[in-house]
Design an enzyme around this catalytic site. Structure first.
Site, PDB file in Angstrom:
ATOM      1  N   GLY A  85       0.264  11.898   0.006  1.00 32.11           N
ATOM      2  CA  GLY A  85       1.287  10.840  -0.180  1.00 32.11           C
ATOM      3  C   GLY A  85       2.135  11.209  -1.177  1.00 32.11           C
TER       4      GLY A  85
ATOM      5  N   ARG B  29       9.008  21.892 -18.169  1.00 34.75           N
ATOM      6  CA  ARG B  29       9.788  21.964 -19.479  1.00 34.75           C
ATOM      7  C   ARG B  29       8.607  22.190 -20.501  1.00 34.75           C
ATOM      8  NH1 ARG B  29      14.993  18.442 -19.114  1.00 34.75           N
ATOM      9  NH2 ARG B  29      15.950  19.668 -17.544  1.00 34.75           N
TER      10      ARG B  29
ATOM     11  N   GLY C   1      -3.530  12.764  -5.230  1.00 34.96           N
ATOM     12  CA  GLY C   1      -4.510  11.787  -4.996  1.00 34.96           C
ATOM     13  C   GLY C   1      -5.896  12.573  -5.083  1.00 34.96           C
TER      14      GLY C   1
ATOM     15  N   ASP D  14      -1.322   4.022  -4.883  1.00 37.91           N
ATOM     16  CA  ASP D  14      -2.432   3.282  -4.356  1.00 37.91           C
ATOM     17  C   ASP D  14      -3.119   2.550  -5.682  1.00 37.91           C
ATOM     18  OD1 ASP D  14      -1.825   3.298  -1.802  1.00 37.91           O
ATOM     19  OD2 ASP D  14      -3.437   4.630  -1.456  1.00 37.91           O
TER      20      ASP D  14
ATOM     21  N   MET E 248       1.273  -1.638   1.386  1.00 36.21           N
ATOM     22  CA  MET E 248       0.469  -0.625   1.672  1.00 36.21           C
ATOM     23  C   MET E 248      -0.814  -0.650   1.011  1.00 36.21           C
ATOM     24  SD  MET E 248       3.043   2.668   1.736  1.00 36.21           S
ATOM     25  CE  MET E 248       3.423   3.364   3.374  1.00 36.21           C
ATOM     26  N   GLY E 249      -1.622   0.158   1.458  1.00 39.19           N
ATOM     27  CA  GLY E 249      -2.891   0.354   0.780  1.00 39.19           C
ATOM     28  C   GLY E 249      -4.099   0.272   2.124  1.00 39.19           C
TER      29      GLY E 249
ATOM     30  N   GLU F 158       0.452 -17.340  -1.785  1.00 41.19           N
ATOM     31  CA  GLU F 158      -0.696 -18.561  -1.536  1.00 41.19           C
ATOM     32  C   GLU F 158      -1.942 -17.773  -1.509  1.00 41.19           C
ATOM     33  OE1 GLU F 158       2.712 -19.140  -1.175  1.00 41.19           O
ATOM     34  OE2 GLU F 158       2.572 -20.656  -2.511  1.00 41.19           O
TER      35      GLU F 158
ATOM     36  N   LYS G  98       5.552 -26.728   1.311  1.00 42.77           N
ATOM     37  CA  LYS G  98       6.178 -26.426   2.634  1.00 42.77           C
ATOM     38  C   LYS G  98       6.317 -25.245   3.218  1.00 42.77           C
ATOM     39  CE  LYS G  98       8.675 -30.895   2.500  1.00 42.77           C
ATOM     40  NZ  LYS G  98       7.980 -31.490   1.713  1.00 42.77           N
TER      41      LYS G  98
ATOM     42  N   HIS H 114       6.856   1.836   4.162  1.00 42.78           N
ATOM     43  CA  HIS H 114       7.115   2.948   3.186  1.00 42.78           C
ATOM     44  C   HIS H 114       8.294   2.872   2.402  1.00 42.78           C
ATOM     45  CE1 HIS H 114       4.730   5.081   6.104  1.00 42.78           C
ATOM     46  NE2 HIS H 114       4.374   6.074   5.415  1.00 42.78           N
TER      47      HIS H 114
HETATM   48  P1  ADP Z   1      -4.316  12.625  -1.456  1.00 34.80           P
HETATM   49  O1  ADP Z   1      -4.072  13.667  -2.250  1.00 34.80           O
HETATM   50  O2  ADP Z   1      -3.162  11.745  -1.617  1.00 34.80           O
HETATM   51  O3  ADP Z   1      -5.640  11.723  -1.620  1.00 34.80           O
HETATM   52  P2  ADP Z   1      -4.986  13.490   1.095  1.00 34.80           P
HETATM   53  O4  ADP Z   1      -6.405  12.943   0.930  1.00 34.80           O
HETATM   54  O5  ADP Z   1      -4.428  13.633   2.271  1.00 34.80           O
HETATM   55  O6  ADP Z   1      -4.061  12.927   0.062  1.00 34.80           O
HETATM   56  O7  ADP Z   1      -5.199  15.285   0.786  1.00 34.80           O
HETATM   57  C1  ADP Z   1      -4.212  16.053   0.529  1.00 34.80           C
HETATM   58  C2  ADP Z   1      -4.607  17.137   0.989  1.00 34.80           C
HETATM   59  O8  ADP Z   1      -5.835  17.910   0.212  1.00 34.80           O
HETATM   60  C3  ADP Z   1      -5.112  17.369   2.278  1.00 34.80           C
HETATM   61  O9  ADP Z   1      -4.315  17.614   3.523  1.00 34.80           O
HETATM   62  C4  ADP Z   1      -5.989  18.677   2.265  1.00 34.80           C
HETATM   63  O10 ADP Z   1      -5.214  20.010   2.417  1.00 34.80           O
HETATM   64  C5  ADP Z   1      -6.500  18.746   0.789  1.00 34.80           C
HETATM   65  N1  ADP Z   1      -7.810  18.216   0.795  1.00 34.80           N
HETATM   66  C6  ADP Z   1      -8.248  17.011   0.822  1.00 34.80           C
HETATM   67  N2  ADP Z   1      -9.442  16.723   0.935  1.00 34.80           N
HETATM   68  C7  ADP Z   1      -9.925  17.833   0.855  1.00 34.80           C
HETATM   69  C8  ADP Z   1     -11.355  18.541   0.774  1.00 34.80           C
HETATM   70  N3  ADP Z   1     -12.565  17.787   0.832  1.00 34.80           N
HETATM   71  N4  ADP Z   1     -11.362  19.835   0.615  1.00 34.80           N
HETATM   72  C9  ADP Z   1     -10.522  20.806   0.634  1.00 34.80           C
HETATM   73  N5  ADP Z   1      -9.148  20.209   0.720  1.00 34.80           N
HETATM   74  C10 ADP Z   1      -9.012  18.872   0.795  1.00 34.80           C
HETATM   75  O1  F6P Z   2      -2.019   6.989  -0.369  1.00 42.51           O
HETATM   76  C1  F6P Z   2      -0.565   6.335  -0.416  1.00 42.51           C
HETATM   77  C2  F6P Z   2      -0.350   5.646   1.052  1.00 42.51           C
HETATM   78  O2  F6P Z   2       1.022   5.089   0.911  1.00 42.51           O
HETATM   79  C3  F6P Z   2      -1.408   4.528   1.323  1.00 42.51           C
HETATM   80  O3  F6P Z   2      -1.091   3.102   0.796  1.00 42.51           O
HETATM   81  C4  F6P Z   2      -0.910   4.411   2.863  1.00 42.51           C
HETATM   82  O4  F6P Z   2      -2.253   4.038   3.581  1.00 42.51           O
HETATM   83  C5  F6P Z   2      -0.719   5.914   3.074  1.00 42.51           C
HETATM   84  O5  F6P Z   2      -0.436   6.484   2.097  1.00 42.51           O
HETATM   85  C6  F6P Z   2       0.213   5.939   4.306  1.00 42.51           C
HETATM   86  O6  F6P Z   2       0.237   7.526   4.575  1.00 42.51           O
HETATM   87  P1  F6P Z   2       1.539   8.272   5.307  1.00 42.51           P
HETATM   88  O7  F6P Z   2       2.119   7.225   6.077  1.00 42.51           O
HETATM   89  O8  F6P Z   2       2.001   9.168   4.619  1.00 42.51           O
HETATM   90  O9  F6P Z   2       0.413   9.029   6.446  1.00 42.51           O
END
Ligand code: ADP
Ligand code: F6P
Length: 323
Positions: free
Chosen positions: A11, A25, A102, A128, A170-171, A188, A215, A253
């Protein structure tokens, strides 16, 4: 080392462009060539790789998204896909790789390092803020400010109509954005994936607030909360209580885009320089994190083995303040 590669994966998050600029750079400053890889691991497998010079990254520090684009790539999960990726890196003479993404992207980078000896360094790019090994991720500060701004705007209309609003932020797996934007927006109540909440308790809290003169109320709901988001929760509250005329806003988003805050730009800039210097120093299989004011290098595995959890004390503070 003469040439490094750079990709964004998973993401997107505001500040990824600032990180790209910083890596390019800092590499140029140190006499390294940089190759940009389009659409994360997908572009790496497909060989969508091109040189990236310091002028190519002009005017992007203030832009959300990622000029390298990003993707999720199933083929990279398989050894065959990673072998193709490694072959493309070799073909371009790329010896080190900076991966901005991530913990999923880091798992891919760790495999590329373990299986093919590619020297990978990770930069934490996700709104996140749920990655271990760092106090903050690039994009989190912008996302919470975007969410807070949305809450402020909803508050205006909620007050005018004496209404209850459910705002979904999100999350899917992490309630960090919900927690911080909720406190900052004076919510709240805040519902999170990490904490069990009963609808009955929420309704009781609304009633108590009303008895004390409230309210209108704003309930922040993380998309991954156990009820499956704000729509479902609002209906449950409406079915089970006198609060029938509530409203729901899903920010979605909007939180992923926009010009990064100064905090995110500076964090991304510092981390980008650190990543290049780490590669030059011979580091590999590590991620750049920030602890307090200090940048640090941690094993990539910290990202998924020590996923960040916010201090539960924050939820208590939110409840105390919503009296
Ligand atoms: P993020 O990096 O935001 O956590 P994802 O979990 O979707 O997003 O991972 C991004 C990409 O990293 C995946 O589409 C895949 O190509 C690669 N990836 C994720 N997990 C693994 C894994 N266990 N082994 C190899 N590649 C991975
Ligand atoms: O990891 C970032 C994030 O925006 C999360 O908060 C959300 O659950 C997810 O990605 C949504 O991912 P997408 O809509 O890109 O599949």
């Amino acid at each position: 080392m003469k040439r490094i590669g750079l990709l964004t994966s998973g993401g997107d998050s505001p500040g990824m462009n600032a990180a790209i600029r910083a890596v390019v750079r800092a590499a140029t400053f140190n006499g390294l060539e940089v190759f940009g890889i389009e659409r994360g691991y997908k572009g790496l497998i497909e060989g969508d790789i091109h040189p990236l010079g310091p002028r190519d990254v002009s005017g992007i520090i203030n832009r959300g998204g990622t000029i390298l684009h990003t993707a999720r790539c199933k083929e990279f999960m398989e050894p065959e896909g990673r072998a193709l990726a490694a072959a493309n890196l070799a073909k371009h003479g790329i010896e080190g790789l900076v991966v901005i993404g991530g913990d999923g992207s880091y798992q891919g980078a760790a495999k590329l390092h373990a299986e093919f000896g590619i020297r990978c360094i990770g930069l934490p790019g996700t709104i996140d803020n749920d990655i271990g090994g760092t106090d903050y991720t690039i994009g989190f500060d912008t996302a919470i400010n975007t969410a807070m701004d949305a809450i402020d705007r909803i508050r205006d209309t909620a007050n005018s109509h004496d209404r209850i609003f459910f705002i979904e932020v999100m999350g899917r797996r992490s309630g960090y954005v919900a927690m911080i934007s909720g406190i900052a927006g004076g919510a709240e109540d805040i519902l999170l994936p990490e904490v069990e909440t009963s609808v009955e308790m929420l309704i009781e809290r609304l009633r108590t607030g009303q008895k004390r003169g409230k309210k209108s109320s704003i309930i922040i709901v993380a998309e991954g909360c156990e009820y499956g988001g704000a729509m479902v929760l609002a209906k449950r509250v409406s079915d089970q209580s006198e609060y029938k005329d509530n409203r729901v806003t899903v920010i979605g988003h909007l939180q992923r885009g926009g010009s990064p805050t100064a905090m995110d730009r500076v964090l991304a800039s510092r981390m980008g320089v650190h990543a290049v210097e780490a590669l030059i120093a011979g580091e590999a299989g590590k991620m750049v994190g920030v602890s307090g004011q200090q940048l640090q290098l941690r094993p990539l595995s910290d990202a998924w083995e020590q996923r960040t959890r916010f201090d539960m004390e924050l939820l208590r503070v939110a409840h105390v303040l919503s009296v």
